[in-house]
Design an enzyme around this catalytic site. Structure first.
Site, mmCIF file in Angstrom:
data_model
loop_
_atom_site.group_PDB
_atom_site.id
_atom_site.type_symbol
_atom_site.label_atom_id
_atom_site.label_comp_id
_atom_site.label_asym_id
_atom_site.label_seq_id
_atom_site.Cartn_x
_atom_site.Cartn_y
_atom_site.Cartn_z
ATOM 1 C CG ASP A 1 7.872 2.618 1.368
ATOM 2 O OD1 ASP A 1 8.450 3.487 0.711
ATOM 3 O OD2 ASP A 1 6.812 2.830 1.973
ATOM 4 C CD GLU B 1 4.818 8.402 4.031
ATOM 5 O OE1 GLU B 1 3.882 8.580 3.246
ATOM 6 O OE2 GLU B 1 5.992 8.411 3.648
HETATM 7 C C1 FRU Z 1 6.283 5.734 2.036
HETATM 8 C C2 FRU Z 1 4.893 5.519 1.455
HETATM 9 C C3 FRU Z 1 4.041 4.728 2.433
HETATM 10 C C4 FRU Z 1 3.034 4.093 1.533
HETATM 11 C C5 FRU Z 1 3.857 3.786 0.319
HETATM 12 C C6 FRU Z 1 3.110 3.854 -0.976
HETATM 13 O O1 FRU Z 1 7.279 5.918 1.094
HETATM 14 O O2 FRU Z 1 4.309 6.748 1.147
HETATM 15 O O3 FRU Z 1 3.500 5.487 3.469
HETATM 16 O O4 FRU Z 1 2.457 2.967 2.110
HETATM 17 O O5 FRU Z 1 4.909 4.724 0.295
HETATM 18 O O6 FRU Z 1 3.891 3.418 -2.026
#
Ligand code: FRU
Length: 559
Positions: free
Chosen positions: A134, A303
């Site tokens: 992300d 998320e």
């Molecule tokens: C989304 C996620 C988020 C989390 C991060 C961990 O891709 O699962 O929810 O904060 O990646 O790397």
């Protein structure tokens, strides 16, 4: 480079899984050899009895795929001790002292991040090496765009989450700035956001950059860090965590200043809901409401939310957009970005349309964790997404780095058939990347396709001499656009990769802008009604194009 040969040095064997190793701090790096299909090995860096760092690395047992650097000069003194534990189920016929890693460890003054992988994009953001997911903490300030990202500096698969940092003056070419947020006793650094605190509401200083992240430890908690040097370095807040709840999936805080209520808002993902908070000082937060409760979905978890007010094109009205990344549950499997349009009074979000009718920000397979920049100039709302899918992100055929971010997109809203949708158009900065006009597709180029008739279907085929191809079809009568990557090149690394997908175009398309960059194809309706982002891994770049239908095409090389 100096061969280290742990075997000849002081490899202290403690059990079938456990060794210790003294490392001198005379060089900048110790290069750790990685074998991707091995289990994780926990390495504790110990000095004078204190744990300085813990990292999980797939240390090579049989062969090394690549190396990752452990920076040594961050510690003072002459030596550190590496306490290395292989997982219980490492079942190999070799004894631990014969693992190849002990021969391949190297001291070095440099770590090579030269861009030589054939799939590394030219005009998309990528980490200089290692794994990325992300985008995090996006903000603009004083002429510079800042992009942080979920980063593993110790391997090209998900693990050891930190925030990497990159900056750009033009939103397209990025410079690596380091890794300013590292795991601590509260956990790994999961996703979050950042704001520019112009009026010092938090007391960290005028114009301080305040970052919000999830610390993922035994449970997930929300924390703050602040920066007084334009986001280069951060100090973690002494009273962390600032928001907690007895909820397992509780993460990804997104903060923004809400002019309407003259307060800060924070939205975060809590299971299959979004929680909304308010604050006057960025430190003390009041829970206001949740959105999504009882909305029965098959989505696994919600998320990386974002919430913003956007103008509706062709009107003088605005509406609120709530971005909700979901995994899995995407329209074609795996992760994807859903959204809701409605009203928000600073305390509660109300969705205007049928909650069960999903709207997708991007109809491709490879668009996730889309969030927008804080403090962007001219009231722009610019978003960037991670260009992959959790179904196969850890297996895509790159090695020294894994994953890129999408090109930036400017967001607004439009109404079609009584419903309000998001419009995504390529940010204007991309126009400046256009170089000369060329007569065939290139590894990094933009195809501008002007569609001259809505009476006939349009087929666009991109292919190479091996007949690896991508077939795109626009059907004006059905108002659909499809993308078939079943024969696009290497599709065998995961069973869900070879696919044909189809998007509604929400009206007619008169111009398509197609961005190709080594292993990605992003297709935009130039007016923003439809966008589709997909990865492809051709053995050789597509250099032929067939256009079947009534349209003309201009191809720009991009740099
Ligand atoms: C989304 C996620 C988020 C989390 C991060 C961990 O891709 O699962 O929810 O904060 O990646 O790397």
């Amino acid at each position: 480079m100096e061969k280290f040969s742990a075997k000849k040095c002081s490899l202290q064997i403690l059990s079938k899984q456990h060794v210790m190793l003294h490392v001198t701090l005379t060089h900048r790096y110790l290069l750790l050899p990685v074998e991707e299909n091995q289990g994780l090995v926990r390495i504790k860096v110990i000095q004078n009895g204190d744990v300085k760092q813990v990292l999980n690395v797939k240390l090579a047992i049989h062969n090394s795929d690549y190396s990752v650097p452990l920076a040594l000069q961050q510690w003072e003194g002459k030596t550190v001790l590496l306490d290395i534990v292989f997982s219980e189920n490492t079942s190999v016929l070799k004894s631990i002292e014969d693992y190849v890693c002990w021969e391949l460890l190297q001291y070095s003054e440099t770590f090579d991040t030269e861009n030589r992988e054939k799939f590394r994009p030219i005009y998309h953001h990528t980490p200089s090496y290692g794994w990325m997911n992300d985008p995090n903490g996006l903000f603009y300030n004083k002429g510079i765009w800042h992009l942080y990202y979920q980063y593993n500096p110790y391997g090209s698969q998900w693990e050891n989450m930190t925030w990497g940092h990159a900056t750009s003056e033009n939103l397209v070419h990025w410079q690596h700035e380091g890794t300013p947020l590292l795991a601590d006793a509260l956990g790994m650094m999961f996703s979050g956001s950042a704001v520019v605190d112009h009026h010092n509401t938090a007391g960290f200083g005028e114009g301080a950059i305040v970052a919000f992240y999830t610390a993922a430890g035994d449970n997930q908690t929300q924390c703050i860090a602040f920066s007084n040097d334009e986001g280069k370095t951060f100090q973690k807040y002494s009273d962390n965590p600032i928001i907690t709840a007895p909820i397992a999936d509780f993460r990804d805080p997104h903060v923004f200043w809400n002019e309407d209520i003259q307060q800060w808002n924070l939205i975060l993902a809590a299971g299959k809901e979004m929680f909304i908070y308010t604050s006057k000082n960025l430190k003390v937060w009041h829970f206001e409401s949740s959105f999504g409760f009882g909305y029965d979905t098959d989505d696994e978890v919600w998320e990386c939310p974002d919430l913003m007010k956007l103008p509706i094109k062709g009107t003088d009205r605005c509406a609120w957009l709530l971005i909700c990344n979901i995994n899995p549950g995407g329209p074609f499997g795996g992760s994807a970005t859903k959204y809701f349009v409605g009203s928000f009074n600073g305390y509660e979000f109300n969705c205007e349309s049928n909650l069960l009718k999903s709207k997708w920000m991007d109809y491709g397979k490879d668009h996730y964790a889309m969030v927008t920049f804080d403090n962007a100039p001219e009231h722009r709302r610019v978003g960037i997404a991670w260009m992959s899918n959790w179904e196969y992100a850890n297996e895509v055929p790159t090695q020294q780095f894994r994953s890129a971010n999408t090109v930036p997109r400017d967001l607004s809203l439009f109404v079609y058939d009584g419903e309000t949708y998001v419009s995504s158009i390529p940010s204007e900065e991309l126009l400046h990347m256009r170089k000369e006009i060329v007569d065939r597709p290139m590894p990094a180029c933009e195809l501008v396709i002007d569609i001259t008739s809505q009476q006939a279907d349009l087929e666009i085929v991109l292919q190479n001499h091996l007949k690896e191809r991508v077939i795109m079809k626009y059907k004006p009568q059905h108002e659909t656009f499809s993308f078939d990557r079943k024969h696009s090149g290497n599709v065998s690394f995961h069973s869900t990769f070879a696919k044909k997908i189809e998007a509604p175009t929400l009206g007619k398309i008169t111009q398509l802008r197609i961005f190709i960059d080594k292993c990605s194809i992003e297709i935009f309706d130039a007016e923003g009604k439809m966008v589709m982002t997909n990865l492809v891994f051709p053995t050789e770049s597509y250099d032929e194009m067939k256009l079947i239908g009534l349209a003309t095409c201009t191809i720009y090389r991009l740099e």
